[in-house]
Design a protein around this motif. Sequence first.
Motif, PDB file in Angstrom:
ATOM      1  N   ARG A 232       0.810  -1.203   0.007  1.00 27.03           N
ATOM      2  CA  ARG A 232      -0.147  -0.015  -0.074  1.00 27.03           C
ATOM      3  C   ARG A 232       0.843   1.332  -0.045  1.00 27.03           C
ATOM      4  O   ARG A 232       0.454   2.158  -0.437  1.00 27.03           O
ATOM      5  CB  ARG A 232      -1.127  -0.003   1.261  1.00 27.03           C
ATOM      6  CG  ARG A 232      -1.858  -1.305   1.187  1.00 27.03           C
ATOM      7  CD  ARG A 232      -2.679  -0.819   2.200  1.00 27.03           C
ATOM      8  NE  ARG A 232      -3.857   0.096   1.658  1.00 27.03           N
ATOM      9  CZ  ARG A 232      -4.839  -0.379   0.762  1.00 27.03           C
ATOM     10  NH1 ARG A 232      -4.905  -1.713   0.285  1.00 27.03           N
ATOM     11  NH2 ARG A 232      -5.423   0.665   0.406  1.00 27.03           N
ATOM     12  N   HIS A 235       2.047   3.494  -3.268  1.00 27.46           N
ATOM     13  CA  HIS A 235       1.331   4.620  -3.707  1.00 27.46           C
ATOM     14  C   HIS A 235       1.417   5.928  -2.999  1.00 27.46           C
ATOM     15  O   HIS A 235       0.996   6.926  -3.314  1.00 27.46           O
ATOM     16  CB  HIS A 235      -0.238   4.333  -3.640  1.00 27.46           C
ATOM     17  CG  HIS A 235      -0.523   3.240  -4.392  1.00 27.46           C
ATOM     18  ND1 HIS A 235      -0.112   2.989  -5.645  1.00 27.46           N
ATOM     19  CD2 HIS A 235      -1.214   1.836  -4.112  1.00 27.46           C
ATOM     20  CE1 HIS A 235      -0.589   1.907  -6.215  1.00 27.46           C
ATOM     21  NE2 HIS A 235      -1.216   1.225  -5.238  1.00 27.46           N
ATOM     22  N   ARG A 236       2.214   5.930  -1.978  1.00 24.12           N
ATOM     23  CA  ARG A 236       2.437   7.234  -1.135  1.00 24.12           C
ATOM     24  C   ARG A 236       3.645   7.778  -1.234  1.00 24.12           C
ATOM     25  O   ARG A 236       4.769   7.309  -1.749  1.00 24.12           O
ATOM     26  CB  ARG A 236       2.331   6.968   0.658  1.00 24.12           C
ATOM     27  CG  ARG A 236       1.014   6.226   1.006  1.00 24.12           C
ATOM     28  CD  ARG A 236       0.021   6.968   0.643  1.00 24.12           C
ATOM     29  NE  ARG A 236       0.184   8.189   1.622  1.00 24.12           N
ATOM     30  CZ  ARG A 236      -0.155   8.394   2.788  1.00 24.12           C
ATOM     31  NH1 ARG A 236      -1.002   7.343   3.290  1.00 24.12           N
ATOM     32  NH2 ARG A 236      -0.117   9.525   3.306  1.00 24.12           N
ATOM     33  N   ARG A 237       3.644   9.048  -0.965  1.00 24.08           N
ATOM     34  CA  ARG A 237       4.932  10.094  -1.282  1.00 24.08           C
ATOM     35  C   ARG A 237       5.845   9.907  -0.107  1.00 24.08           C
ATOM     36  O   ARG A 237       4.998   9.410   1.078  1.00 24.08           O
ATOM     37  CB  ARG A 237       4.424  11.194  -1.602  1.00 24.08           C
ATOM     38  CG  ARG A 237       3.897  11.488  -3.079  1.00 24.08           C
ATOM     39  CD  ARG A 237       3.902  12.719  -3.411  1.00 24.08           C
ATOM     40  NE  ARG A 237       3.383  13.469  -2.277  1.00 24.08           N
ATOM     41  CZ  ARG A 237       3.202  14.848  -2.351  1.00 24.08           C
ATOM     42  NH1 ARG A 237       3.396  15.361  -3.547  1.00 24.08           N
ATOM     43  NH2 ARG A 237       2.695  15.537  -1.531  1.00 24.08           N
TER      44      ARG A 237
ATOM     45  N   PRO B  64      -5.964   3.800  -8.739  1.00 24.13           N
ATOM     46  CA  PRO B  64      -4.988   2.903  -7.859  1.00 24.13           C
ATOM     47  C   PRO B  64      -4.365   3.929  -6.881  1.00 24.13           C
ATOM     48  O   PRO B  64      -3.013   3.854  -6.732  1.00 24.13           O
ATOM     49  CB  PRO B  64      -4.195   2.508  -9.188  1.00 24.13           C
ATOM     50  CG  PRO B  64      -3.809   3.534 -10.147  1.00 24.13           C
ATOM     51  CD  PRO B  64      -5.330   3.823 -10.192  1.00 24.13           C
ATOM     52  N   THR B  65      -5.225   4.711  -6.029  1.00 26.80           N
ATOM     53  CA  THR B  65      -4.277   5.110  -5.022  1.00 26.80           C
ATOM     54  C   THR B  65      -4.493   4.509  -3.899  1.00 26.80           C
ATOM     55  O   THR B  65      -5.281   3.444  -3.827  1.00 26.80           O
ATOM     56  CB  THR B  65      -5.016   6.711  -4.854  1.00 26.80           C
ATOM     57  OG1 THR B  65      -6.582   6.415  -4.504  1.00 26.80           O
ATOM     58  CG2 THR B  65      -4.663   7.501  -6.040  1.00 26.80           C
ATOM     59  N   GLU B  66      -4.069   4.881  -2.795  1.00 29.03           N
ATOM     60  CA  GLU B  66      -4.209   4.212  -1.391  1.00 29.03           C
ATOM     61  C   GLU B  66      -5.774   4.243  -0.961  1.00 29.03           C
ATOM     62  O   GLU B  66      -6.294   3.252  -0.454  1.00 29.03           O
ATOM     63  CB  GLU B  66      -3.263   4.633  -0.674  1.00 29.03           C
ATOM     64  CG  GLU B  66      -3.100   3.764   0.733  1.00 29.03           C
ATOM     65  CD  GLU B  66      -2.483   4.337   1.995  1.00 29.03           C
ATOM     66  OE1 GLU B  66      -1.799   5.445   1.668  1.00 29.03           O
ATOM     67  OE2 GLU B  66      -2.478   3.696   2.891  1.00 29.03           O
ATOM     68  N   ASP B  85       0.455  14.104   1.523  1.00 26.55           N
ATOM     69  CA  ASP B  85       1.341  13.028   1.427  1.00 26.55           C
ATOM     70  C   ASP B  85       0.764  11.957   0.705  1.00 26.55           C
ATOM     71  O   ASP B  85       0.853  10.823   1.096  1.00 26.55           O
ATOM     72  CB  ASP B  85       2.234  12.717   2.571  1.00 26.55           C
ATOM     73  CG  ASP B  85       2.836  13.757   3.301  1.00 26.55           C
ATOM     74  OD1 ASP B  85       3.631  14.522   2.595  1.00 26.55           O
ATOM     75  OD2 ASP B  85       2.453  13.978   4.752  1.00 26.55           O
ATOM     76  N   GLY B  86      -0.003  12.062  -0.374  1.00 30.10           N
ATOM     77  CA  GLY B  86      -0.723  11.153  -0.926  1.00 30.10           C
ATOM     78  C   GLY B  86      -2.098  10.736  -0.508  1.00 30.10           C
ATOM     79  O   GLY B  86      -2.771  10.077  -1.202  1.00 30.10           O
ATOM     80  N   LEU B  87      -2.600  11.235   0.605  1.00 28.07           N
ATOM     81  CA  LEU B  87      -3.923  11.107   0.920  1.00 28.07           C
ATOM     82  C   LEU B  87      -4.641  12.432   0.593  1.00 28.07           C
ATOM     83  O   LEU B  87      -4.085  13.449   0.616  1.00 28.07           O
ATOM     84  CB  LEU B  87      -4.392  10.898   2.457  1.00 28.07           C
ATOM     85  CG  LEU B  87      -3.702   9.510   3.005  1.00 28.07           C
ATOM     86  CD1 LEU B  87      -4.334   9.713   4.540  1.00 28.07           C
ATOM     87  CD2 LEU B  87      -4.564   8.561   2.481  1.00 28.07           C
TER      88      LEU B  87
END
Lengths: 332, 105
Positions: A232, A235-237, B64-66, B85-87
């Motif tokens: 998971r 997908h994160r930075r 396809p993200t978290e 930060d991606g959320l």
Amino acid sequence: MSAPRRGGDARRRLASPTLAMLPRVADSLSFLYLDMVRVVQDDTGVCAQIQVDAQRTDLVYIPTAALSCLLLGPGVSITTPALNTLARHGTSVISVGSGGVRAYAGILSDSLTTHWLEQQVACWSDPERRLDVAVRMYRMRFQDADLPEAVDLDKLRGLEGQRMKAFYKVLAQQHGIGRFRRNYPMGLPGPRQPRPVRSQRLSLRHRPRRAARARSVSRPRIRPHRQATLLRLRHRRPLQGRNHPPPGLRPPQLRQPRTGSTPPLPRRPTTPQAPPARRPRRPKAPDTTHHERHRRSGRRRRAAGEARRQDGPPLGPQGRRPARRRQLRRPR
Amino acid sequence: MPTMLVIATTAVPDHLRGALSRWTSEVVPGIFVGSVSARVRDKLWQAVTDTVGNGAAVLVYPAPTEQGYAIRTAGTRRRVPTDFDGLTLIRMTAAPKAKEMQSPS
């Protein structure tokens, strides 16, 4: 006895959800990093208040039940109702340094079961079971592994190290990076400890993973589901705090805005402006002392005053005399 | 492969609502739910952004993200999707005439 409220049981379940209502750790969102905000519980949920200026406060509601870990960076204040709600939803709260570099403390719910922790300790304390777990995890990680029959933990670590070295080498060749070493404590910032930039960038990329690890360790209810978490996290930075990473060290991926999901807000186009032209300095008269220069300038000023008295004010840029204080003249 | 999409609209022109109802079904006023392919979704959203006028529209679709979805917006309102930060969380910007505490609306 008070009369039962409408939807009493469902209301209570919403207030403190059962385990079945919460997402499994592999399904939940991995982490949220906050800094310079105030986290409060209002009547509908937990929200972070962002002070924009003296009058304006923006609100961001935090999905506590869907979130498995909340990282509180510097400058966060949080109220106890908000902490209680986070605990009831099984969200672990960790206070970290800027950019999630260090984990200072973890806060977690009192009533979580320690089943998985006991299992883990039981496995860890028995050498045979520990080796068995390590071998299984090694095979999970490297599917093409051909392990010898008699392998011990040290050999396994050596094999993993060799594989990682080769992996780094391949990646470095792919991305055109020269030689570098990773021989310093990971991620510990220190102004006196200059470290290779490449290594620091690698640490930046690893930081969310370490945060997630801290999360799983501080959550005894559930076994750290390493594979799922790492998948998971792809997908994160990497985290980005106020001061970490320092702007010069930010890898290019951090600086680019995220594309695809939301277009950025329209901004006023900034036109590059040339710096204001500086008037060239009058060259100093050579070989003169300070007092001499002052005396000369006084003489020059007096000479200019004399000329103005005789010829009137100096001519304007177009060769015309400037209008004489027309606005200030009194009406007749 | 068709995937689900949700378009929520606020104060959009009537012709846009009629057009959206041809691709999707309006489950409650202003909320359109449908299942179209990515290409059709992009074309549809392009048309929505061009015709949204003073109104606002939000598109939510699987990605396809978290979080499993992505959000796109057209027109501006007080809720702004913000990347943490991606959320992607929703930032409720303060009203122009700000009171001390805002009640969410």
